[in-house]
Design a protein around this motif. Sequence first.
Motif, PDB file in Angstrom:
ATOM      1  N   ILE A  70       0.755  -1.111   0.057  1.00 36.59           N
ATOM      2  CA  ILE A  70       0.013   0.031  -0.101  1.00 36.59           C
ATOM      3  C   ILE A  70       0.899   1.373  -0.002  1.00 36.59           C
ATOM      4  O   ILE A  70       1.677   1.538   0.880  1.00 36.59           O
ATOM      5  N   GLU A  71       0.972   2.047  -1.105  1.00 36.30           N
ATOM      6  CA  GLU A  71       1.577   3.014  -1.346  1.00 36.30           C
ATOM      7  C   GLU A  71       1.214   4.318  -0.730  1.00 36.30           C
ATOM      8  O   GLU A  71      -0.085   4.562  -0.536  1.00 36.30           O
ATOM      9  N   LEU A  72       2.097   5.215  -0.228  1.00 36.30           N
ATOM     10  CA  LEU A  72       1.515   6.813   0.454  1.00 36.30           C
ATOM     11  C   LEU A  72       2.067   7.734  -0.378  1.00 36.30           C
ATOM     12  O   LEU A  72       3.082   7.751  -0.800  1.00 36.30           O
ATOM     13  N   GLN A  73       0.969   8.651  -0.516  1.00 34.41           N
ATOM     14  CA  GLN A  73       1.502   9.958  -1.312  1.00 34.41           C
ATOM     15  C   GLN A  73       2.146  10.731  -0.214  1.00 34.41           C
ATOM     16  O   GLN A  73       1.586  10.899   0.811  1.00 34.41           O
ATOM     17  N   ASN A  74       3.256  11.408  -0.490  1.00 34.29           N
ATOM     18  CA  ASN A  74       3.734  12.566   0.293  1.00 34.29           C
ATOM     19  C   ASN A  74       4.458  13.425  -0.521  1.00 34.29           C
ATOM     20  O   ASN A  74       4.877  13.066  -1.710  1.00 34.29           O
TER      21      ASN A  74
ATOM     22  N   GLY B 237       5.720   3.538   1.608  1.00 34.23           N
ATOM     23  CA  GLY B 237       4.652   2.590   1.473  1.00 34.23           C
ATOM     24  C   GLY B 237       4.577   1.937   3.035  1.00 34.23           C
ATOM     25  O   GLY B 237       5.517   2.253   3.778  1.00 34.23           O
ATOM     26  N   LEU B 238       3.607   1.321   3.399  1.00 37.25           N
ATOM     27  CA  LEU B 238       3.385   0.620   4.588  1.00 37.25           C
ATOM     28  C   LEU B 238       3.983  -0.718   4.475  1.00 37.25           C
ATOM     29  O   LEU B 238       3.756  -1.644   3.285  1.00 37.25           O
ATOM     30  N   ARG B 239       4.814  -1.273   5.345  1.00 40.33           N
ATOM     31  CA  ARG B 239       5.268  -2.362   5.377  1.00 40.33           C
ATOM     32  C   ARG B 239       4.477  -3.681   4.925  1.00 40.33           C
ATOM     33  O   ARG B 239       3.459  -3.927   5.846  1.00 40.33           O
TER      34      ARG B 239
ATOM     35  N   ASN C 197       2.304  -5.124  13.127  1.00 39.93           N
ATOM     36  CA  ASN C 197       1.268  -4.995  12.232  1.00 39.93           C
ATOM     37  C   ASN C 197       1.731  -4.933  10.886  1.00 39.93           C
ATOM     38  O   ASN C 197       2.862  -4.391  10.286  1.00 39.93           O
ATOM     39  N   VAL C 198       1.235  -5.590   9.595  1.00 41.41           N
ATOM     40  CA  VAL C 198       1.646  -5.354   8.412  1.00 41.41           C
ATOM     41  C   VAL C 198       0.619  -4.972   7.601  1.00 41.41           C
ATOM     42  O   VAL C 198      -0.621  -5.268   7.922  1.00 41.41           O
ATOM     43  N   PHE C 199       0.490  -4.391   6.565  1.00 40.80           N
ATOM     44  CA  PHE C 199      -0.528  -4.382   5.648  1.00 40.80           C
ATOM     45  C   PHE C 199      -0.324  -4.718   4.091  1.00 40.80           C
ATOM     46  O   PHE C 199       0.978  -4.560   3.555  1.00 40.80           O
ATOM     47  N   ARG C 200      -1.243  -5.324   3.725  1.00 42.55           N
ATOM     48  CA  ARG C 200      -1.136  -5.787   2.464  1.00 42.55           C
ATOM     49  C   ARG C 200      -2.292  -5.563   1.319  1.00 42.55           C
ATOM     50  O   ARG C 200      -3.325  -5.582   2.086  1.00 42.55           O
TER      51      ARG C 200
END
Length: 403
Positions: A62-66, A73-75, A104-107
């Motif tokens: 899950i990519e993040l905008q900055n 991204g979230l690991r 916690n991990v995010f996929r």
Amino acid sequence: MVYQPAAGARDLLPLDVAQKRWIEDRLQQVFHRWGYHRIITSTLERMDTLMAGEAIQRQMVIELQNGQNEELGLRPELTASIARTVVTRMAGATYPQRLYYNANVFRRNWEKRHNRQQEYYQAGVELLGSGGLLANAEVLLLVANCLAALDLQGWHLILGEAGITRSLLNAFPANLQSKVRSAIAHLDRITIDTLPLGDELRERARIMLDLRGNSADVLAKVSSLHLDSEQQEAVNNLKSLVDLLESDRKFPLILDLSLIQTIDYYTGIVFEVVSDTDGQAKVLGRGGRYDQLLGLYHPQGENIPGIGFELSIDDLYQTLVSTQQLPQNIPASNWLVVPESQTAEAAAFAYAQKLRDTPDLVRVEIDLGGRDTEAIRQYASDRSIAQIAWIKADGTTTIEAVG
Ligand SMILES: N[C@@H](Cc1c[nH]c[nH+]1)C(=O)O
């Protein structure tokens, strides 16, 4: 408007947390007993770290905008982050390093569900700096010890070897390798039968599909594949590991040289922990050896071998919940301390604190007012609170056991 968590995200309420903690505490005790130390890395990482070369596909993250030019991204897992941390932040560390995590991990589940994101919890270990048989055996025996500590019955470990599987695949024409790889990973015989392969290669693909079962049979079958010396050595190492694991007591092992993981940094043994309690195979965790991952992050490209695994707290929970071992209630308070009048409030807080300061964990609630004696008794009984302490302004205390 109704506020809901994001699709695929979950809130854990106090009972869920108590049950999750039950699992995590047991695992942590085992990790400590084997000499592992906890590491905490950042939930957010740069995309290039998370993708570990090409080992982790971008779609999984899950990519993040900055605003800046930094892709974040979230690991989706911890091993890449730990590899980065160890080689960049722990320079001068001596090896082996035994590290564990609980995080916690995010996929992004792009395969099965429609781009749904999901948050999971993993506990796992990484054993860094040793490439040999003993490190492999330690990690697999540690898996077994974790499951024993959870009293989890009915599981087996599927053991493969990414190096062997990859080199067996290398015999196929480059343009077909990914199709053959995916057909083998999905046990898809029809594709193997229809791909444009010569007789010998088709036969090889069929044998690869069959490299699964009891260890002696599989090792015999793979040896029939005209191995080069490197492959033969890997097979011998696998055999030594199987012998070591099976020598002492029965280790529930299935060998599977067609086992291919979605995450592609593995260079040696790979494995899945599978529960068969509900008559339905469910993967509870996975792991393997990665001897080239740390080199990706190392300032001088130095390779440090590593092996580890993760256990999915969510899947362990699903498996254990039916066995009634998990806590069925959140813990009740031991005391309810009630100031009988406004002038008794300070004395009530003081008395409650005295109770809390005892060496054993004692849970003490203060009654917050606004209800009569009967309602207070009813509340204590509803919440299974064992004792009420009624406090008067002069500090006089009456203790009442709740029936
Ligand atoms: N990080 C891997 C598991 C693993 C830990 N160490 C090695 N492999 C995963 O999430 O699937």
